[in-house]
Enzyme design. Structure first.
Site, short mmCIF file in Angstrom:
data_model
loop_
_atom_site.label_atom_id
_atom_site.label_comp_id
_atom_site.label_asym_id
_atom_site.label_seq_id
_atom_site.Cartn_x
_atom_site.Cartn_y
_atom_site.Cartn_z
N HIS A 242 -3.99 0.39 8.50
CA HIS A 242 -4.44 0.15 7.12
C HIS A 242 -5.90 -0.32 7.13
O HIS A 242 -6.18 -1.50 7.31
CB HIS A 242 -3.56 -0.88 6.42
CG HIS A 242 -3.99 -1.16 5.01
ND1 HIS A 242 -3.66 -0.34 3.95
CD2 HIS A 242 -4.75 -2.15 4.48
CE1 HIS A 242 -4.19 -0.82 2.84
NE2 HIS A 242 -4.86 -1.92 3.14
N ASP B 100 -1.46 16.55 -0.78
CA ASP B 100 -1.73 15.71 -1.94
C ASP B 100 -0.72 16.02 -3.04
O ASP B 100 -0.41 17.18 -3.32
CB ASP B 100 -3.16 15.94 -2.44
CG ASP B 100 -3.61 14.82 -3.37
OD1 ASP B 100 -4.49 14.04 -2.96
OD2 ASP B 100 -3.09 14.73 -4.51
N THR C 101 -8.82 5.69 -5.62
CA THR C 101 -7.68 5.12 -6.35
C THR C 101 -6.64 4.51 -5.42
O THR C 101 -5.82 3.72 -5.85
CB THR C 101 -7.00 6.18 -7.23
OG1 THR C 101 -6.59 7.27 -6.39
CG2 THR C 101 -7.94 6.68 -8.31
N CYS D 280 0.84 -1.21 0.00
CA CYS D 280 0.00 0.00 0.00
C CYS D 280 0.88 1.25 0.00
O CYS D 280 1.74 1.43 0.87
CB CYS D 280 -0.90 -0.04 1.23
SG CYS D 280 -1.76 1.51 1.55
N CYS E 91 0.60 3.19 3.26
CA CYS E 91 1.37 2.55 4.34
C CYS E 91 2.86 2.84 4.18
O CYS E 91 3.56 3.06 5.18
CB CYS E 91 1.11 1.04 4.37
SG CYS E 91 -0.50 0.58 5.07
N GLY F 294 -14.40 6.66 -7.45
CA GLY F 294 -13.09 7.14 -7.87
C GLY F 294 -12.00 6.96 -6.83
O GLY F 294 -10.96 7.62 -6.91
N HIS G 224 -6.54 2.82 0.86
CA HIS G 224 -6.22 3.07 2.27
C HIS G 224 -7.05 4.30 2.62
O HIS G 224 -6.85 5.36 2.00
CB HIS G 224 -4.71 3.31 2.42
CG HIS G 224 -4.24 3.57 3.81
ND1 HIS G 224 -3.21 2.86 4.41
CD2 HIS G 224 -4.64 4.49 4.73
CE1 HIS G 224 -3.01 3.32 5.64
NE2 HIS G 224 -3.87 4.32 5.85
N HIS H 129 -8.78 7.58 3.41
CA HIS H 129 -8.21 8.93 3.54
C HIS H 129 -9.29 9.97 3.36
O HIS H 129 -10.20 9.81 2.56
CB HIS H 129 -7.07 9.16 2.55
CG HIS H 129 -7.42 8.81 1.13
ND1 HIS H 129 -7.46 7.50 0.68
CD2 HIS H 129 -7.76 9.57 0.07
CE1 HIS H 129 -7.80 7.49 -0.60
NE2 HIS H 129 -8.00 8.74 -0.99
P1 AMP Z 1 -8.62 8.92 -4.09
O1 AMP Z 1 -8.72 9.06 -5.57
O2 AMP Z 1 -9.77 9.47 -3.32
O3 AMP Z 1 -8.26 7.50 -3.68
O4 AMP Z 1 -7.41 9.85 -3.66
C1 AMP Z 1 -6.08 9.44 -3.71
C2 AMP Z 1 -5.25 10.69 -3.66
O5 AMP Z 1 -3.94 10.34 -3.29
C3 AMP Z 1 -5.17 11.45 -4.98
O6 AMP Z 1 -5.67 12.78 -4.80
C4 AMP Z 1 -3.68 11.43 -5.31
O7 AMP Z 1 -3.24 12.61 -5.91
C5 AMP Z 1 -3.06 11.22 -3.93
N1 AMP Z 1 -1.75 10.60 -3.94
C6 AMP Z 1 -1.37 9.50 -4.63
N2 AMP Z 1 -0.08 9.23 -4.38
C7 AMP Z 1 0.36 10.16 -3.51
C8 AMP Z 1 1.61 10.43 -2.88
N3 AMP Z 1 2.69 9.67 -3.09
N4 AMP Z 1 1.70 11.50 -2.05
C9 AMP Z 1 0.61 12.29 -1.83
N5 AMP Z 1 -0.59 12.09 -2.39
C10 AMP Z 1 -0.72 11.05 -3.22
ZN ZN Z 2 -2.28 1.18 3.72
#
Ligand code: AMP
Ligand code: ZN
Length: 122
Positions: free
Chosen positions: A49, A33, A102, A7, A10, A100, A105, A107
């Site tokens: 997690h 982000d 992605t 993850c 994680c 959506g 984990h 958040h």
């Molecule tokens: P979601 O689409 O709701 O799952 O949001 C996932 C978010 O994680 C997206 O806004 C991505 O831009 C953000 N994201 C993905 N990888 C990273 C990372 N390494 N550091 C910070 N944010 C990230």
């Molecule tokens: Zn995780």
């Protein structure tokens, strides 16, 4: 504390992937982000997690009512500390693929720092 070696969040929590941390305590971290969708866009992650809200409130087993309250609290405190109050911010939790999500984990997105577009859905 549960962790998934595959993850990305994680790995951020463990420090093996870098992030800009705005807040950390024993239970949560808050990071910027990497692809901001507003002038201010940060994420609050439980260190545990938990895959999604679906898993936070399972059909069977322990639910995470208190943790979710604390997650909202941290989002609000960091939003205030970042100057997003009293003008306002948006708090979003995408849950599972059709919304959506992605990163699997849990958040909380906090967006603000400028007027946000209206609308949420299609
Ligand atoms: P979601 O689409 O709701 O799952 O949001 C996932 C978010 O994680 C997206 O806004 C991505 O831009 C953000 N994201 C993905 N990888 C990273 C990372 N390494 N550091 C910070 N944010 C990230
Ligand atoms: Zn995780």
């Amino acid at each position: 504390m549960t962790s998934d070696p595959n993850c990305i969040f994680c790995k951020i929590i463990a420090g093996t992937i870098p992030s800009v941390r705005l807040y950390e305590d024993h239970e949560f971290i808050c990071i910027r982000d990497i692809q901001p969708q507003a002038k201010a866009h940060f994420l609050v992650l439980p260190k545990q997690h938990i895959k999604s809200l679906d898993d936070a409130f399972p059909v069977e087993g322990r639910d995470q009512t208190e943790l979710m309250g604390r997650l909202m609290r941290i989002g609000t405190l960091v939003a205030r500390q970042q100057g997003l109050l009293p003008s306002g911010f948006r708090a979003v939790i995408n849950t599972n693929h059709m919304a959506g999500q992605t990163v699997d984990h849990l958040h909380l997105h906090i967006l603000g720092g400028e007027p946000l577009a209206g609308g949420f859905g299609r």
